[in-house]
Design a protein around this motif. Structure first.
Motif, PDB file in Angstrom:
ATOM      1  N   TRP A  36      20.923  67.042  -7.639  1.00 20.64           N
ATOM      2  CA  TRP A  36      21.934  66.050  -7.978  1.00 20.64           C
ATOM      3  C   TRP A  36      21.563  64.718  -7.347  1.00 20.64           C
ATOM      4  CZ3 TRP A  36      27.150  68.877  -6.616  1.00 20.64           C
ATOM      5  CH2 TRP A  36      27.318  69.962  -7.474  1.00 20.64           C
ATOM      6  N   LYS A  37      22.128  63.642  -7.886  1.00 17.72           N
ATOM      7  CA  LYS A  37      21.969  62.333  -7.261  1.00 17.72           C
ATOM      8  C   LYS A  37      22.768  62.328  -5.959  1.00 17.72           C
ATOM      9  CE  LYS A  37      21.380  59.633 -11.453  1.00 17.72           C
ATOM     10  NZ  LYS A  37      21.893  58.527 -12.243  1.00 17.72           N
ATOM     11  N   ARG A  38      22.381  61.466  -5.043  1.00 22.00           N
ATOM     12  CA  ARG A  38      23.076  61.386  -3.767  1.00 22.00           C
ATOM     13  C   ARG A  38      24.540  61.052  -3.952  1.00 22.00           C
ATOM     14  NH1 ARG A  38      20.636  59.451   0.608  1.00 22.00           N
ATOM     15  NH2 ARG A  38      19.051  60.881  -0.075  1.00 22.00           N
ATOM     16  N   SER A  39      24.844  60.149  -4.878  1.00 22.07           N
ATOM     17  CA  SER A  39      26.244  59.782  -5.097  1.00 22.07           C
ATOM     18  C   SER A  39      27.068  61.000  -5.543  1.00 22.07           C
ATOM     19  CB  SER A  39      26.345  58.660  -6.128  1.00 22.07           C
ATOM     20  OG  SER A  39      25.744  59.052  -7.349  1.00 22.07           O
ATOM     21  N   ALA A  40      26.471  61.858  -6.358  1.00 25.43           N
ATOM     22  CA  ALA A  40      27.189  63.054  -6.817  1.00 25.43           C
ATOM     23  C   ALA A  40      27.406  64.031  -5.671  1.00 25.43           C
ATOM     24  CB  ALA A  40      26.421  63.727  -7.947  1.00 25.43           C
ATOM     25  N   THR A  41      26.403  64.214  -4.809  1.00 21.76           N
ATOM     26  CA  THR A  41      26.567  65.158  -3.697  1.00 21.76           C
ATOM     27  C   THR A  41      27.582  64.642  -2.684  1.00 21.76           C
ATOM     28  OG1 THR A  41      24.667  64.231  -2.507  1.00 21.76           O
ATOM     29  CG2 THR A  41      24.249  66.132  -3.933  1.00 21.76           C
ATOM     30  N   VAL A  42      27.577  63.336  -2.435  1.00 20.49           N
ATOM     31  CA  VAL A  42      28.557  62.763  -1.498  1.00 20.49           C
ATOM     32  C   VAL A  42      29.965  62.876  -2.088  1.00 20.49           C
ATOM     33  CG1 VAL A  42      29.344  60.618  -0.420  1.00 20.49           C
ATOM     34  CG2 VAL A  42      26.935  61.227  -0.348  1.00 20.49           C
ATOM     35  N   PHE A  43      30.113  62.603  -3.390  1.00 20.85           N
ATOM     36  CA  PHE A  43      31.421  62.725  -4.036  1.00 20.85           C
ATOM     37  C   PHE A  43      31.911  64.167  -3.983  1.00 20.85           C
ATOM     38  CE2 PHE A  43      34.075  63.478  -7.778  1.00 20.85           C
ATOM     39  CZ  PHE A  43      35.089  62.559  -7.536  1.00 20.85           C
ATOM     40  N   PHE A  44      31.047  65.122  -4.303  1.00 13.92           N
ATOM     41  CA  PHE A  44      31.421  66.538  -4.273  1.00 13.92           C
ATOM     42  C   PHE A  44      31.825  66.951  -2.859  1.00 13.92           C
ATOM     43  CE2 PHE A  44      30.257  71.003  -3.592  1.00 13.92           C
ATOM     44  CZ  PHE A  44      31.074  71.597  -4.534  1.00 13.92           C
ATOM     45  N   ASP A  45      31.057  66.508  -1.872  1.00 14.33           N
ATOM     46  CA  ASP A  45      31.379  66.840  -0.489  1.00 14.33           C
ATOM     47  C   ASP A  45      32.708  66.220  -0.074  1.00 14.33           C
ATOM     48  OD1 ASP A  45      30.530  68.104   2.009  1.00 14.33           O
ATOM     49  OD2 ASP A  45      30.482  66.048   2.764  1.00 14.33           O
ATOM     50  N   GLY A  46      32.962  64.994  -0.500  1.00 11.81           N
ATOM     51  CA  GLY A  46      34.219  64.335  -0.172  1.00 11.81           C
ATOM     52  C   GLY A  46      35.420  65.038  -0.791  1.00 11.81           C
ATOM     53  N   VAL A  47      35.297  65.430  -2.059  1.00 10.87           N
ATOM     54  CA  VAL A  47      36.384  66.148  -2.733  1.00 10.87           C
ATOM     55  C   VAL A  47      36.637  67.490  -2.042  1.00 10.87           C
ATOM     56  CG1 VAL A  47      37.020  67.309  -4.887  1.00 10.87           C
ATOM     57  CG2 VAL A  47      36.090  64.997  -4.946  1.00 10.87           C
ATOM     58  N   THR A  48      35.546  68.184  -1.685  1.00 10.34           N
ATOM     59  CA  THR A  48      35.688  69.465  -0.992  1.00 10.34           C
ATOM     60  C   THR A  48      36.362  69.284   0.364  1.00 10.34           C
ATOM     61  OG1 THR A  48      33.682  70.260  -2.090  1.00 10.34           O
ATOM     62  CG2 THR A  48      34.418  71.480  -0.145  1.00 10.34           C
ATOM     63  N   ALA A  49      35.951  68.255   1.102  1.00 11.92           N
ATOM     64  CA  ALA A  49      36.543  68.000   2.426  1.00 11.92           C
ATOM     65  C   ALA A  49      38.023  67.657   2.317  1.00 11.92           C
ATOM     66  CB  ALA A  49      35.785  66.877   3.128  1.00 11.92           C
ATOM     67  N   VAL A  50      38.387  66.843   1.334  1.00 10.07           N
ATOM     68  CA  VAL A  50      39.801  66.489   1.152  1.00 10.07           C
ATOM     69  C   VAL A  50      40.610  67.728   0.781  1.00 10.07           C
ATOM     70  CG1 VAL A  50      41.412  65.209  -0.323  1.00 10.07           C
ATOM     71  CG2 VAL A  50      39.410  64.060   0.640  1.00 10.07           C
ATOM     72  N   ALA A  51      40.056  68.564  -0.110  1.00 17.77           N
ATOM     73  CA  ALA A  51      40.764  69.786  -0.514  1.00 17.77           C
ATOM     74  C   ALA A  51      40.967  70.718   0.677  1.00 17.77           C
ATOM     75  CB  ALA A  51      39.992  70.499  -1.616  1.00 17.77           C
ATOM     76  N   LEU A  52      39.931  70.892   1.494  1.00 14.41           N
ATOM     77  CA  LEU A  52      40.061  71.756   2.673  1.00 14.41           C
ATOM     78  C   LEU A  52      41.044  71.171   3.685  1.00 14.41           C
ATOM     79  CD1 LEU A  52      36.353  72.860   3.185  1.00 14.41           C
ATOM     80  CD2 LEU A  52      38.263  74.267   2.397  1.00 14.41           C
ATOM     81  N   THR A  53      41.030  69.852   3.837  1.00 16.26           N
ATOM     82  CA  THR A  53      41.968  69.207   4.755  1.00 16.26           C
ATOM     83  C   THR A  53      43.401  69.389   4.287  1.00 16.26           C
ATOM     84  OG1 THR A  53      40.310  67.571   5.374  1.00 16.26           O
ATOM     85  CG2 THR A  53      42.600  67.008   5.831  1.00 16.26           C
ATOM     86  N   LEU A  54      43.637  69.181   2.995  1.00 17.44           N
ATOM     87  CA  LEU A  54      44.990  69.365   2.457  1.00 17.44           C
ATOM     88  C   LEU A  54      45.446  70.812   2.609  1.00 17.44           C
ATOM     89  CD1 LEU A  54      44.784  67.136  -0.742  1.00 17.44           C
ATOM     90  CD2 LEU A  54      45.979  66.634   1.409  1.00 17.44           C
ATOM     91  N   TYR A  55      44.530  71.742   2.374  1.00 17.87           N
ATOM     92  CA  TYR A  55      44.865  73.155   2.558  1.00 17.87           C
ATOM     93  C   TYR A  55      45.241  73.427   4.019  1.00 17.87           C
ATOM     94  CZ  TYR A  55      44.341  78.181   3.062  1.00 17.87           C
ATOM     95  OH  TYR A  55      44.562  79.494   3.363  1.00 17.87           O
ATOM     96  N   ALA A  56      44.407  72.901   4.937  1.00 22.67           N
ATOM     97  CA  ALA A  56      44.652  73.150   6.358  1.00 22.67           C
ATOM     98  C   ALA A  56      45.968  72.532   6.827  1.00 22.67           C
ATOM     99  CB  ALA A  56      43.494  72.608   7.190  1.00 22.67           C
ATOM    100  N   LEU A  57      46.305  71.371   6.294  1.00 19.71           N
ATOM    101  CA  LEU A  57      47.500  70.676   6.765  1.00 19.71           C
ATOM    102  C   LEU A  57      48.790  71.158   6.110  1.00 19.71           C
ATOM    103  CD1 LEU A  57      46.214  67.006   6.989  1.00 19.71           C
ATOM    104  CD2 LEU A  57      46.710  68.568   8.875  1.00 19.71           C
ATOM    105  N   PHE A  58      48.731  71.469   4.812  1.00 17.98           N
ATOM    106  CA  PHE A  58      49.977  71.708   4.089  1.00 17.98           C
ATOM    107  C   PHE A  58      50.191  73.151   3.646  1.00 17.98           C
ATOM    108  CE2 PHE A  58      49.033  67.153   3.189  1.00 17.98           C
ATOM    109  CZ  PHE A  58      50.048  66.642   3.973  1.00 17.98           C
ATOM    110  N   ILE A  59      49.163  73.934   3.515  1.00 21.28           N
ATOM    111  CA  ILE A  59      49.321  75.291   3.003  1.00 21.28           C
ATOM    112  C   ILE A  59      49.246  76.323   4.116  1.00 21.28           C
ATOM    113  CG2 ILE A  59      48.350  77.039   1.461  1.00 21.28           C
ATOM    114  CD1 ILE A  59      47.550  74.724  -0.388  1.00 21.28           C
ATOM    115  N   SER A  60      48.250  76.208   4.966  1.00 22.61           N
ATOM    116  CA  SER A  60      48.101  77.197   6.036  1.00 22.61           C
ATOM    117  C   SER A  60      48.465  76.571   7.374  1.00 22.61           C
ATOM    118  CB  SER A  60      46.652  77.688   6.094  1.00 22.61           C
ATOM    119  OG  SER A  60      45.828  76.682   6.645  1.00 22.61           O
TER     120      SER A  60
END
Length: 180
Positions: A36-60
């Motif tokens: 993947w292009k670097r921009s795509a990997t950084v975007f994917f990593d950012g989306v994953t990090a935000v999703a995990l953060t939201l899960y950690a803060l609001f669900i579990s």
């Protein structure tokens, strides 16, 4: 500077500090071969990090989740350290530094297609043995529930038993690779 200005400063500082982390996280998938292009990997990593953060803060419950991850990480870290210690003992800590950094098929440590499959096998077996003996709120292995604890007594004795078993498996699996 008012309260709002202080909050903005903290937010800008956090973003600035994480620029290098985002850059590095974009390099990691490319380093393992994801095309993947670097921009795509950084975007994917950012989306994953935000999703995990939201899960950690609001669900579990964050602290419970963190505790469970750390507890289960012992099932991989224990056997990996036993494997490393066994490799050091078998090689008598004699490594060729230049060959360790040589990533070509001619390297002494290239093994088969760049992977020491005996070491991978020892790590998988050690991790499987540890998971059979694990006793956590998330996972209780079948051997851990055996009468009188077939994995050893609770606590340090059981952890030492896991390390010895992993080291023994590592010794049997990687000895031929070390002696080649």
């Amino acid at each position: 500077m008012g309260e709002r200005g202080g909050q903005q400063l903290v937010m800008i500082g956090s973003i600035t500090n994480n620029v290098l982390t985002a850059y590095r996280s974009g390099l990691a998938p490319q380093a393992v071969g994801i095309p993947w292009k670097r921009s795509a990997t950084v975007f994917f990593d950012g989306v994953t990090a935000v999703a995990l953060t939201l899960y950690a803060l609001f669900i579990s419950d964050f602290l419970d989740t963190l505790n469970n991850v750390l507890t289960l990480s012992v099932a991989v870290l224990g056997p990996s350290m036993a494997l490393y210690g066994t490799d050091i003992l078998l090689r008598r800590n004699r490594y060729d530094g230049e060959q360790l950094h040589d990533e070509t098929p001619g390297s002494r440590y290239w093994y088969r297609h760049g992977v020491n499959w005996a070491g991978v096998g020892a790590l998988v077996l050690g991790t499987a043995a540890a998971l059979l003996c694990v006793d956590t709120p998330v996972l209780v292995g079948p051997v851990a529930t055996a009468p009188d604890g077939a994995c050893g007594h609770r606590g340090a004795g059981r952890d030492a038993t896991r390390a010895v078993r992993s080291g023994a498996a590592a010794h049997q699996l990687i000895r031929p690779a070390v002696n080649r």
